[in-house]
Motif scaffolding. Structure first.
Motif, PDB file in Angstrom:
ATOM      1  N   LEU A 137      -4.425   6.385   4.506  1.00 31.60           N
ATOM      2  CA  LEU A 137      -3.310   6.993   3.785  1.00 31.60           C
ATOM      3  C   LEU A 137      -3.723   8.273   3.068  1.00 31.60           C
ATOM      4  CD1 LEU A 137      -1.556   3.788   2.417  1.00 31.60           C
ATOM      5  CD2 LEU A 137      -0.810   5.259   4.312  1.00 31.60           C
ATOM      6  N   ASP A 138      -4.943   8.329   2.563  1.00 28.92           N
ATOM      7  CA  ASP A 138      -5.441   9.569   1.968  1.00 28.92           C
ATOM      8  C   ASP A 138      -5.503  10.684   3.010  1.00 28.92           C
ATOM      9  OD1 ASP A 138      -5.702   8.340  -0.522  1.00 28.92           O
ATOM     10  OD2 ASP A 138      -7.890   8.092  -0.356  1.00 28.92           O
ATOM     11  N   ASP A 139      -6.028  10.359   4.186  1.00 32.06           N
ATOM     12  CA  ASP A 139      -6.059  11.344   5.282  1.00 32.06           C
ATOM     13  C   ASP A 139      -4.651  11.778   5.660  1.00 32.06           C
ATOM     14  OD1 ASP A 139      -8.819  11.267   5.519  1.00 32.06           O
ATOM     15  OD2 ASP A 139      -8.833  10.192   7.431  1.00 32.06           O
ATOM     16  N   LEU A 140      -3.775  10.811   5.812  1.00 25.72           N
ATOM     17  CA  LEU A 140      -2.396  11.119   6.212  1.00 25.72           C
ATOM     18  C   LEU A 140      -1.733  12.025   5.192  1.00 25.72           C
ATOM     19  CD1 LEU A 140      -0.085  10.631   8.245  1.00 25.72           C
ATOM     20  CD2 LEU A 140       0.579   8.666   6.829  1.00 25.72           C
ATOM     21  N   SER A 141      -1.945  11.757   3.913  1.00 28.32           N
ATOM     22  CA  SER A 141      -1.348  12.589   2.869  1.00 28.32           C
ATOM     23  C   SER A 141      -1.856  14.025   2.961  1.00 28.32           C
ATOM     24  CB  SER A 141      -1.667  11.998   1.498  1.00 28.32           C
ATOM     25  OG  SER A 141      -1.150  12.832   0.482  1.00 28.32           O
ATOM     26  N   TRP A 142      -3.180  14.175   3.058  1.00 29.87           N
ATOM     27  CA  TRP A 142      -3.745  15.528   3.107  1.00 29.87           C
ATOM     28  C   TRP A 142      -3.182  16.304   4.293  1.00 29.87           C
ATOM     29  CZ3 TRP A 142      -6.235  19.091   5.973  1.00 29.87           C
ATOM     30  CH2 TRP A 142      -6.806  20.160   5.283  1.00 29.87           C
ATOM     31  N   TRP A 143      -3.239  15.695   5.466  1.00 33.37           N
ATOM     32  CA  TRP A 143      -2.771  16.375   6.668  1.00 33.37           C
ATOM     33  C   TRP A 143      -1.267  16.612   6.649  1.00 33.37           C
ATOM     34  CZ3 TRP A 143      -5.495  19.110   9.926  1.00 33.37           C
ATOM     35  CH2 TRP A 143      -6.857  18.871  10.028  1.00 33.37           C
ATOM     36  N   THR A 144      -0.501  15.682   6.118  1.00 37.00           N
ATOM     37  CA  THR A 144       0.948  15.870   6.033  1.00 37.00           C
ATOM     38  C   THR A 144       1.280  17.084   5.180  1.00 37.00           C
ATOM     39  OG1 THR A 144       1.401  13.508   6.343  1.00 37.00           O
ATOM     40  CG2 THR A 144       3.123  14.817   5.284  1.00 37.00           C
ATOM     41  N   HIS A 145       0.665  17.176   4.022  1.00 42.90           N
ATOM     42  CA  HIS A 145       0.956  18.308   3.131  1.00 42.90           C
ATOM     43  C   HIS A 145       0.431  19.622   3.700  1.00 42.90           C
ATOM     44  CE1 HIS A 145       2.771  15.776   0.148  1.00 42.90           C
ATOM     45  NE2 HIS A 145       1.697  15.001   0.111  1.00 42.90           N
ATOM     46  N   ALA A 146      -0.769  19.604   4.267  1.00 42.11           N
ATOM     47  CA  ALA A 146      -1.337  20.827   4.835  1.00 42.11           C
ATOM     48  C   ALA A 146      -0.511  21.331   6.024  1.00 42.11           C
ATOM     49  CB  ALA A 146      -2.782  20.585   5.261  1.00 42.11           C
ATOM     50  N   LEU A 147      -0.167  20.430   6.924  1.00 39.88           N
ATOM     51  CA  LEU A 147       0.587  20.855   8.108  1.00 39.88           C
ATOM     52  C   LEU A 147       2.023  21.207   7.764  1.00 39.88           C
ATOM     53  CD1 LEU A 147      -0.858  18.402  10.776  1.00 39.88           C
ATOM     54  CD2 LEU A 147      -1.321  20.856  10.523  1.00 39.88           C
ATOM     55  N   ASN A 148       2.614  20.526   6.794  1.00 36.98           N
ATOM     56  CA  ASN A 148       3.960  20.877   6.377  1.00 36.98           C
ATOM     57  C   ASN A 148       3.981  22.286   5.797  1.00 36.98           C
ATOM     58  OD1 ASN A 148       6.725  20.490   5.914  1.00 36.98           O
ATOM     59  ND2 ASN A 148       6.354  19.790   3.838  1.00 36.98           N
ATOM     60  N   ALA A 149       2.980  22.609   4.972  1.00 45.08           N
ATOM     61  CA  ALA A 149       2.890  23.970   4.410  1.00 45.08           C
ATOM     62  C   ALA A 149       2.704  24.996   5.510  1.00 45.08           C
ATOM     63  CB  ALA A 149       1.740  24.050   3.398  1.00 45.08           C
ATOM     64  N   PHE A 188       0.843  -1.204   0.000  1.00 48.08           N
ATOM     65  CA  PHE A 188       0.000   0.000   0.000  1.00 48.08           C
ATOM     66  C   PHE A 188       0.876   1.252   0.000  1.00 48.08           C
ATOM     67  CE2 PHE A 188      -2.743  -3.202   1.951  1.00 48.08           C
ATOM     68  CZ  PHE A 188      -3.935  -3.023   1.263  1.00 48.08           C
ATOM     69  N   LEU A 189       1.933   1.226   0.800  1.00 44.41           N
ATOM     70  CA  LEU A 189       2.823   2.375   0.903  1.00 44.41           C
ATOM     71  C   LEU A 189       3.590   2.594  -0.392  1.00 44.41           C
ATOM     72  CD1 LEU A 189       4.252   1.762   4.494  1.00 44.41           C
ATOM     73  CD2 LEU A 189       2.194   3.026   3.834  1.00 44.41           C
ATOM     74  N   GLN A 190       4.003   1.508  -1.031  1.00 38.94           N
ATOM     75  CA  GLN A 190       4.767   1.612  -2.270  1.00 38.94           C
ATOM     76  C   GLN A 190       3.938   2.152  -3.423  1.00 38.94           C
ATOM     77  OE1 GLN A 190       6.220  -2.428  -2.487  1.00 38.94           O
ATOM     78  NE2 GLN A 190       8.142  -1.889  -1.486  1.00 38.94           N
ATOM     79  N   GLN A 191       2.629   2.018  -3.347  1.00 41.95           N
ATOM     80  CA  GLN A 191       1.757   2.534  -4.406  1.00 41.95           C
ATOM     81  C   GLN A 191       1.597   4.048  -4.330  1.00 41.95           C
ATOM     82  OE1 GLN A 191      -1.933   0.423  -4.002  1.00 41.95           O
ATOM     83  NE2 GLN A 191      -1.067  -1.528  -4.660  1.00 41.95           N
ATOM     84  N   ARG A 192       1.923   4.626  -3.201  1.00 48.07           N
ATOM     85  CA  ARG A 192       1.719   6.061  -3.019  1.00 48.07           C
ATOM     86  C   ARG A 192       2.833   6.845  -3.705  1.00 48.07           C
ATOM     87  NH1 ARG A 192      -3.324   6.858  -0.417  1.00 48.07           N
ATOM     88  NH2 ARG A 192      -2.665   9.017  -0.512  1.00 48.07           N
ATOM     89  N   THR A 193       2.457   7.885  -4.428  1.00 49.67           N
ATOM     90  CA  THR A 193       3.448   8.771  -5.032  1.00 49.67           C
ATOM     91  C   THR A 193       3.478  10.127  -4.324  1.00 49.67           C
ATOM     92  OG1 THR A 193       1.812   9.531  -6.658  1.00 49.67           O
ATOM     93  CG2 THR A 193       3.234   7.666  -7.295  1.00 49.67           C
ATOM     94  N   ASP A 194       2.556  10.320  -3.391  1.00 50.05           N
ATOM     95  CA  ASP A 194       2.431  11.603  -2.704  1.00 50.05           C
ATOM     96  C   ASP A 194       3.157  11.644  -1.367  1.00 50.05           C
ATOM     97  OD1 ASP A 194       0.675   9.678  -1.783  1.00 50.05           O
ATOM     98  OD2 ASP A 194      -0.964  11.070  -1.414  1.00 50.05           O
ATOM     99  N   ASP A 211       7.646  14.265   8.643  1.00 49.29           N
ATOM    100  CA  ASP A 211       6.511  15.185   8.567  1.00 49.29           C
ATOM    101  C   ASP A 211       5.204  14.568   9.007  1.00 49.29           C
ATOM    102  OD1 ASP A 211       7.989  17.378   7.572  1.00 49.29           O
ATOM    103  OD2 ASP A 211       7.904  16.541   5.553  1.00 49.29           O
ATOM    104  N   GLY A 212       5.166  13.270   9.266  1.00 52.22           N
ATOM    105  CA  GLY A 212       3.963  12.587   9.698  1.00 52.22           C
ATOM    106  C   GLY A 212       4.309  11.167  10.108  1.00 52.22           C
ATOM    107  N   PHE A 213       3.348  10.507  10.755  1.00 50.88           N
ATOM    108  CA  PHE A 213       3.630   9.194  11.328  1.00 50.88           C
ATOM    109  C   PHE A 213       2.435   8.259  11.194  1.00 50.88           C
ATOM    110  CE2 PHE A 213       6.119  12.370  13.483  1.00 50.88           C
ATOM    111  CZ  PHE A 213       7.393  11.821  13.487  1.00 50.88           C
TER     112      PHE A 213
END
Length: 171
Positions: free
Chosen positions: A153-165, A7-13, A56-58
């Motif tokens: 993983l979708d939630d984690l991606s959104w929050w990782t990018h939003a909080l990193n910004a 699942f993790l390897q499929q992510r490009t974000d 940036d996230g866990f």
């Protein structure tokens, strides 16, 4: 857990790295205070903090024992504070009722660490986890988990990018 890797390897974000608490010889927390208030004296505690600071996230793998996360996980959380702040935390729980009680308890801890626990989690029922551990059935065969993993993983991606910004503009 190896079943999560595809699942993790499929992510490009996002990119992922595994941290294993067994690779850090953290003693039982015995500092004067949180590292938010006083520098950590223990060298291994400082190494743990330095490692966490680079992420940036866990995703937390949460075993449920006595309706709570393990003491080892709680101890590791206590050894850091600024390193957790304003970063998302996702949970994969296992045990009785899919580790839900441990995940819920962990979420309250993450909030206190000023993290953003993501809504979706993965819950692996105790019987299913036990069957996987004993070799009776691989976790990959539990396809009912797929939707939960992808939502988490979708939630984690959104929050990782939003909080990193947000951290980038306020640091």
């Amino acid at each position: 857990m190896a079943w999560l890797t595809p699942f993790l390897q499929q992510r490009t974000d996002l990119s992922f790295e595994t941290l294993d608490l067994r690779d850090f010889d953290l003693p039982f927390f015995d500092e004067q205070a949180s590292n938010a208030y006083a520098p950590t004296q223990n060298a291994e505690g400082r190494r743990w903090q330095e490692t966490l600071a680079g992420f940036d996230g866990f995703i937390f793998l949460v075993a449920e024992y006595n309706h709570a996360p393990t003491a080892a996980l709680k101890n590791a959380l206590d050894y850091a504070y600024p390193e957790w702040q304003r970063k998302p935390g996702a949970c994969v729980g296992y045990g009785g009722v899919g580790g839900a009680r441990a995940v819920e308890g962990l979420r309250t801890i993450l909030i206190e660490l000023q993290m953003a626990p993501v809504r979706h989690a993965v819950h692996i029922a105790g019987n299913d986890f036990y069957a996987a551990v004993t070799g009776q059935q691989p976790l990959g065969a539990l396809t009912y988990l797929d939707a939960s993993v992808n939502a988490m993983l979708d939630d984690l991606s959104w929050w990782t990018h939003a909080l990193n910004a947000a951290r980038t503009t306020t640091d």
